[in-house]
Write an enzyme that holds these catalytic residues in place. Sequence first.
Site, PDB file in Angstrom:
ATOM      1  N   TYR A   1      13.885   3.213 -14.317  1.00 46.36           N
ATOM      2  CA  TYR A   1      12.185   2.288 -13.846  1.00 46.36           C
ATOM      3  C   TYR A   1      12.343   1.629 -14.966  1.00 46.36           C
ATOM      4  CZ  TYR A   1       8.131   0.149 -15.458  1.00 46.36           C
ATOM      5  OH  TYR A   1       7.047  -0.533 -15.545  1.00 46.36           O
TER       6      TYR A   1
ATOM      7  N   LEU B   1       0.573   9.483 -18.126  1.00 44.13           N
ATOM      8  CA  LEU B   1      -0.548  10.483 -18.972  1.00 44.13           C
ATOM      9  C   LEU B   1      -2.147  10.070 -18.942  1.00 44.13           C
ATOM     10  CD1 LEU B   1       0.166  12.101 -21.324  1.00 44.13           C
ATOM     11  CD2 LEU B   1      -0.679  10.049 -23.096  1.00 44.13           C
TER      12      LEU B   1
ATOM     13  N   THR C   1       7.484  -5.087 -18.932  1.00 42.74           N
ATOM     14  CA  THR C   1       6.985  -4.065 -19.184  1.00 42.74           C
ATOM     15  C   THR C   1       7.635  -4.168 -20.754  1.00 42.74           C
ATOM     16  OG1 THR C   1       7.274  -1.436 -19.576  1.00 42.74           O
ATOM     17  CG2 THR C   1       8.880  -2.858 -18.060  1.00 42.74           C
ATOM     18  N   ASP C   2       6.868  -3.164 -21.795  1.00 44.41           N
ATOM     19  CA  ASP C   2       7.947  -2.925 -23.356  1.00 44.41           C
ATOM     20  C   ASP C   2       9.266  -2.359 -22.758  1.00 44.41           C
ATOM     21  OD1 ASP C   2       6.680  -0.946 -22.827  1.00 44.41           O
ATOM     22  OD2 ASP C   2       5.976  -1.247 -24.660  1.00 44.41           O
ATOM     23  N   GLU C   3       9.171  -1.523 -21.696  1.00 44.40           N
ATOM     24  CA  GLU C   3      10.020  -0.760 -21.442  1.00 44.40           C
ATOM     25  C   GLU C   3      11.816  -0.692 -21.243  1.00 44.40           C
ATOM     26  OE1 GLU C   3       8.948   2.930 -19.636  1.00 44.40           O
ATOM     27  OE2 GLU C   3       7.094   2.430 -19.703  1.00 44.40           O
TER      28      GLU C   3
ATOM     29  N   ALA D   1      15.240  -0.376 -16.830  1.00 47.26           N
ATOM     30  CA  ALA D   1      15.965  -0.607 -15.964  1.00 47.26           C
ATOM     31  C   ALA D   1      16.707  -1.554 -14.567  1.00 47.26           C
ATOM     32  CB  ALA D   1      17.696   0.200 -15.858  1.00 47.26           C
ATOM     33  N   SER D   2      15.131  -1.053 -13.992  1.00 44.95           N
ATOM     34  CA  SER D   2      14.967  -2.296 -13.096  1.00 44.95           C
ATOM     35  C   SER D   2      13.802  -3.272 -13.675  1.00 44.95           C
ATOM     36  CB  SER D   2      14.476  -0.971 -11.510  1.00 44.95           C
ATOM     37  OG  SER D   2      13.297  -0.203 -12.062  1.00 44.95           O
ATOM     38  N   LYS D   3      13.131  -3.441 -13.732  1.00 44.54           N
ATOM     39  CA  LYS D   3      12.501  -3.633 -14.716  1.00 44.54           C
ATOM     40  C   LYS D   3      13.636  -4.780 -15.422  1.00 44.54           C
ATOM     41  CE  LYS D   3       8.537  -4.454 -14.115  1.00 44.54           C
ATOM     42  NZ  LYS D   3       7.866  -5.129 -13.085  1.00 44.54           N
TER      43      LYS D   3
ATOM     44  N   ARG E   1       3.335   5.928 -28.170  1.00 43.66           N
ATOM     45  CA  ARG E   1       3.063   4.502 -27.218  1.00 43.66           C
ATOM     46  C   ARG E   1       1.811   3.670 -28.211  1.00 43.66           C
ATOM     47  NH1 ARG E   1       7.000   6.772 -26.038  1.00 43.66           N
ATOM     48  NH2 ARG E   1       7.663   7.323 -24.137  1.00 43.66           N
TER      49      ARG E   1
ATOM     50  N   ASN F   1       1.863   0.258 -22.719  1.00 41.83           N
ATOM     51  CA  ASN F   1       1.201   1.452 -21.974  1.00 41.83           C
ATOM     52  C   ASN F   1      -0.742   0.658 -21.671  1.00 41.83           C
ATOM     53  OD1 ASN F   1       3.178   2.309 -22.988  1.00 41.83           O
ATOM     54  ND2 ASN F   1       2.854   3.991 -21.526  1.00 41.83           N
TER      55      ASN F   1
ATOM     56  N   LEU G   1       0.845  -0.405   0.158  1.00 46.12           N
ATOM     57  CA  LEU G   1       0.064   0.446  -0.279  1.00 46.12           C
ATOM     58  C   LEU G   1       1.075   0.973  -0.036  1.00 46.12           C
ATOM     59  CD1 LEU G   1      -2.925  -0.941   2.509  1.00 46.12           C
ATOM     60  CD2 LEU G   1      -2.769  -1.075  -0.302  1.00 46.12           C
ATOM     61  N   THR G   2       1.430   1.687  -1.234  1.00 46.13           N
ATOM     62  CA  THR G   2       2.810   2.339  -0.829  1.00 46.13           C
ATOM     63  C   THR G   2       0.726   3.918  -1.994  1.00 46.13           C
ATOM     64  OG1 THR G   2       2.546   2.278  -4.044  1.00 46.13           O
ATOM     65  CG2 THR G   2       4.097   1.200  -2.284  1.00 46.13           C
TER      66      THR G   2
HETATM   67  P1  NAD Z   1       0.796   1.029  -9.834  1.00 48.80           P
HETATM   68  O1  NAD Z   1       1.860   1.723  -9.264  1.00 48.80           O
HETATM   69  O2  NAD Z   1      -0.669   0.905  -9.953  1.00 48.80           O
HETATM   70  O3  NAD Z   1       0.952  -0.207  -8.374  1.00 48.80           O
HETATM   71  C1  NAD Z   1       2.402  -1.100  -8.004  1.00 48.80           C
HETATM   72  C2  NAD Z   1       1.430  -1.282  -6.489  1.00 48.80           C
HETATM   73  O4  NAD Z   1       2.401  -2.186  -6.154  1.00 48.80           O
HETATM   74  C3  NAD Z   1       0.778  -1.313  -5.118  1.00 48.80           C
HETATM   75  O5  NAD Z   1      -0.399  -1.166  -5.365  1.00 48.80           O
HETATM   76  C4  NAD Z   1       1.473  -0.393  -4.833  1.00 48.80           C
HETATM   77  O6  NAD Z   1       1.676  -0.531  -3.544  1.00 48.80           O
HETATM   78  C5  NAD Z   1       2.525  -1.820  -4.718  1.00 48.80           C
HETATM   79  N1  NAD Z   1       3.530  -1.923  -4.480  1.00 48.80           N
HETATM   80  C6  NAD Z   1       4.545  -0.848  -4.310  1.00 48.80           C
HETATM   81  N2  NAD Z   1       6.148  -1.485  -4.135  1.00 48.80           N
HETATM   82  C7  NAD Z   1       5.888  -2.084  -3.051  1.00 48.80           C
HETATM   83  C8  NAD Z   1       7.176  -2.723  -2.534  1.00 48.80           C
HETATM   84  N3  NAD Z   1       7.859  -2.521  -2.063  1.00 48.80           N
HETATM   85  N4  NAD Z   1       6.457  -4.272  -1.793  1.00 48.80           N
HETATM   86  C9  NAD Z   1       4.798  -4.760  -1.896  1.00 48.80           C
HETATM   87  N5  NAD Z   1       4.048  -3.638  -2.922  1.00 48.80           N
HETATM   88  C10 NAD Z   1       4.207  -2.797  -3.325  1.00 48.80           C
HETATM   89  O7  NAD Z   1       1.628  -0.043 -10.877  1.00 48.80           O
HETATM   90  P2  NAD Z   1       0.366  -0.374 -11.681  1.00 48.80           P
HETATM   91  O8  NAD Z   1       0.341   0.440 -13.156  1.00 48.80           O
HETATM   92  O9  NAD Z   1      -0.685  -1.525 -11.972  1.00 48.80           O
HETATM   93  O10 NAD Z   1       1.387  -1.774 -12.806  1.00 48.80           O
HETATM   94  C11 NAD Z   1       1.650  -3.196 -12.022  1.00 48.80           C
HETATM   95  C12 NAD Z   1       2.747  -4.411 -13.059  1.00 48.80           C
HETATM   96  O11 NAD Z   1       2.721  -4.361 -14.491  1.00 48.80           O
HETATM   97  C13 NAD Z   1       4.450  -3.073 -12.644  1.00 48.80           C
HETATM   98  O12 NAD Z   1       5.200  -4.194 -12.313  1.00 48.80           O
HETATM   99  C14 NAD Z   1       4.726  -2.480 -13.910  1.00 48.80           C
HETATM  100  O13 NAD Z   1       6.161  -2.638 -14.141  1.00 48.80           O
HETATM  101  C15 NAD Z   1       3.722  -3.440 -15.066  1.00 48.80           C
HETATM  102  N6  NAD Z   1       3.332  -2.758 -16.271  1.00 48.80           N
HETATM  103  C16 NAD Z   1       2.710  -1.731 -16.366  1.00 48.80           C
HETATM  104  C17 NAD Z   1       2.250  -0.987 -17.529  1.00 48.80           C
HETATM  105  C18 NAD Z   1       1.497  -0.347 -16.858  1.00 48.80           C
HETATM  106  O14 NAD Z   1       1.541   0.568 -17.812  1.00 48.80           O
HETATM  107  N7  NAD Z   1       0.796   0.568 -16.174  1.00 48.80           N
HETATM  108  C19 NAD Z   1       2.844  -1.720 -18.479  1.00 48.80           C
HETATM  109  C20 NAD Z   1       3.309  -2.832 -18.679  1.00 48.80           C
HETATM  110  C21 NAD Z   1       3.787  -2.964 -17.093  1.00 48.80           C
HETATM  111  P1  TYD Z   2       3.404   7.982 -19.225  1.00 40.25           P
HETATM  112  O1  TYD Z   2       2.118   7.676 -19.143  1.00 40.25           O
HETATM  113  O2  TYD Z   2       4.400   8.092 -17.286  1.00 40.25           O
HETATM  114  O3  TYD Z   2       3.965   6.062 -19.312  1.00 40.25           O
HETATM  115  P2  TYD Z   2       5.702   5.783 -19.914  1.00 40.25           P
HETATM  116  O4  TYD Z   2       6.225   6.727 -19.557  1.00 40.25           O
HETATM  117  O5  TYD Z   2       5.476   4.440 -18.999  1.00 40.25           O
HETATM  118  O6  TYD Z   2       5.371   5.296 -21.368  1.00 40.25           O
HETATM  119  O7  TYD Z   2       3.851   8.467 -20.473  1.00 40.25           O
HETATM  120  C1  TYD Z   2       3.069   8.436 -21.690  1.00 40.25           C
HETATM  121  C2  TYD Z   2       3.857   9.578 -22.539  1.00 40.25           C
HETATM  122  O8  TYD Z   2       3.148  10.201 -22.884  1.00 40.25           O
HETATM  123  C3  TYD Z   2       5.552   9.444 -22.333  1.00 40.25           C
HETATM  124  O9  TYD Z   2       5.552   9.476 -23.713  1.00 40.25           O
HETATM  125  C4  TYD Z   2       4.835  10.367 -21.643  1.00 40.25           C
HETATM  126  C5  TYD Z   2       4.192  11.756 -21.658  1.00 40.25           C
HETATM  127  N1  TYD Z   2       3.751  12.218 -20.622  1.00 40.25           N
HETATM  128  C6  TYD Z   2       3.810  13.587 -21.338  1.00 40.25           C
HETATM  129  O10 TYD Z   2       3.597  14.277 -22.004  1.00 40.25           O
HETATM  130  N2  TYD Z   2       2.777  14.095 -20.118  1.00 40.25           N
HETATM  131  C7  TYD Z   2       2.654  13.687 -18.647  1.00 40.25           C
HETATM  132  O11 TYD Z   2       2.448  15.160 -17.534  1.00 40.25           O
HETATM  133  C8  TYD Z   2       3.166  12.925 -19.107  1.00 40.25           C
HETATM  134  C9  TYD Z   2       2.847  12.233 -17.004  1.00 40.25           C
HETATM  135  C10 TYD Z   2       3.752  11.806 -19.905  1.00 40.25           C
END
Ligand code: NAD
Ligand code: TYD
Length: 348
Positions: free
Chosen positions: A156, A196, A131-133, A158-160, A220, A185, A36-37
């Site tokens: 981000y 975004l 992630t695709d990143e 790099a850590s993934k 994206r 995304n 619950l961050t």
């Molecule tokens: P989010 O940031 O909305 O949620 C992350 C969740 O992880 C939160 O509930 C947070 O409380 C929990 N968390 C964070 N640090 C923690 C810790 N130290 N211990 C336990 N829980 C912790 O993220 P999201 O967008 O739902 O992404 C979920 C996963 O999918 C991630 O691994 C992300 O890399 C991957 N992903 C996301 C996207 C995207 O577009 N959002 C796309 C591809 C992959």
């Molecule tokens: P984001 O939703 O942060 O996803 P990611 O960086 O993981 O792809 O951003 C999506 C795209 O939108 C990215 O090219 C950055 C851009 N962006 C903006 O132009 N303005 C913003 O305020 C944010 C958060 C993202």
Amino acid sequence: MKTILITGGAGFIGSHVVRRFVQQHPTSMIINLDALTYAGNLENLKDVEKAHNYAFEKVDIRDAAAVKSCFDKHQPDAVIHLAAESHVDRSIADPLAFVETNVIGTANLLNAAKELWQGAFEGKRFYHISTDEVFGALGAEGFFTEETPYSPNSPYSASKAASDHFVRAYHETYGLPVVLSNCSNNYGPNHFPEKLIPLMIHNILQGKPLPVYGDGKYTRDWLYVEDHAAAIETVFLHGQNGQTYCIGGWNEWKNIDLVHVLCDLMDKNLGHPQGQSRGLITFVKDRPGHDLRYAIDASKIYRELGWKPQETFETGLAKTIEWYLQNEAWLDNVTSGAYQTYYVKQYA
Ligand code: NAD
Ligand code: TYD
């Protein structure tokens, strides 16, 4: 009864995955492990919190002892790992937090699974959501596939990437039964408004400037979150051990074009004159190391497992906007307090 431990289940994608598994797998016990961050919110799961096959554990994956005791208590047969620090801009401001949660936290989970299962891997599975990143940036042409070399550019990604490598290493070294997917995304309900699409929706509702980074020509590939949850279920049930699956929407948008579409849809929904929200668009300083383009070739998961997205961008965006308009209290709640400090620092 199987026990499936889902990490990060209180977050954006995780909450959709937890709901899907609780509802679709009534004979499995679903444990939601989450610290619950700022990004985790149990409100996202109100509708399933009383289900007979759901339990929540507040655990920080950086804490190896806490992770181990949660595994000892629940004896999971499978792990679906989504918990992560997930926002690129925050990773630029505080990279070490991403190493701690995404790299060390993942290694703690892998270790706990390895120790619990002790080589008796029949029927066990560790599924890592990535992630695709991790693949870096594409030019104007081409797609990421499962064969694309890793080339992450942000703390981000790099850590993934590092966490993906640990997952593979546990498979190769210890035989841990793992599967991975790398998705593009996501968008949809419960998306935290630092990303975004929800940030733009929130700012339009507030009449605030819409900050577009650089020239807005970054691209994206957008996938509706329920489609990702369905893909995760498919890979979990039918994916092959040791394999990776790329998941995407076949839905590329330049940021500025997407923001235009969002502005027009919001104006329509709010009964504003067309063009009002576009007037809020403000080009701001670019993100350092900003990846030009992401696009996924999702043909392997379609060919081998039969998954493809069900929503078009039109239907997915309509559902998303409707959800945010009906859940302004959710938005108000998550944007009070610490969000304000983040916003001022990020967009000053
Ligand atoms: P989010 O940031 O909305 O949620 C992350 C969740 O992880 C939160 O509930 C947070 O409380 C929990 N968390 C964070 N640090 C923690 C810790 N130290 N211990 C336990 N829980 C912790 O993220 P999201 O967008 O739902 O992404 C979920 C996963 O999918 C991630 O691994 C992300 O890399 C991957 N992903 C996301 C996207 C995207 O577009 N959002 C796309 C591809 C992959
Ligand atoms: P984001 O939703 O942060 O996803 P990611 O960086 O993981 O792809 O951003 C999506 C795209 O939108 C990215 O090219 C950055 C851009 N962006 C903006 O132009 N303005 C913003 O305020 C944010 C958060 C993202």
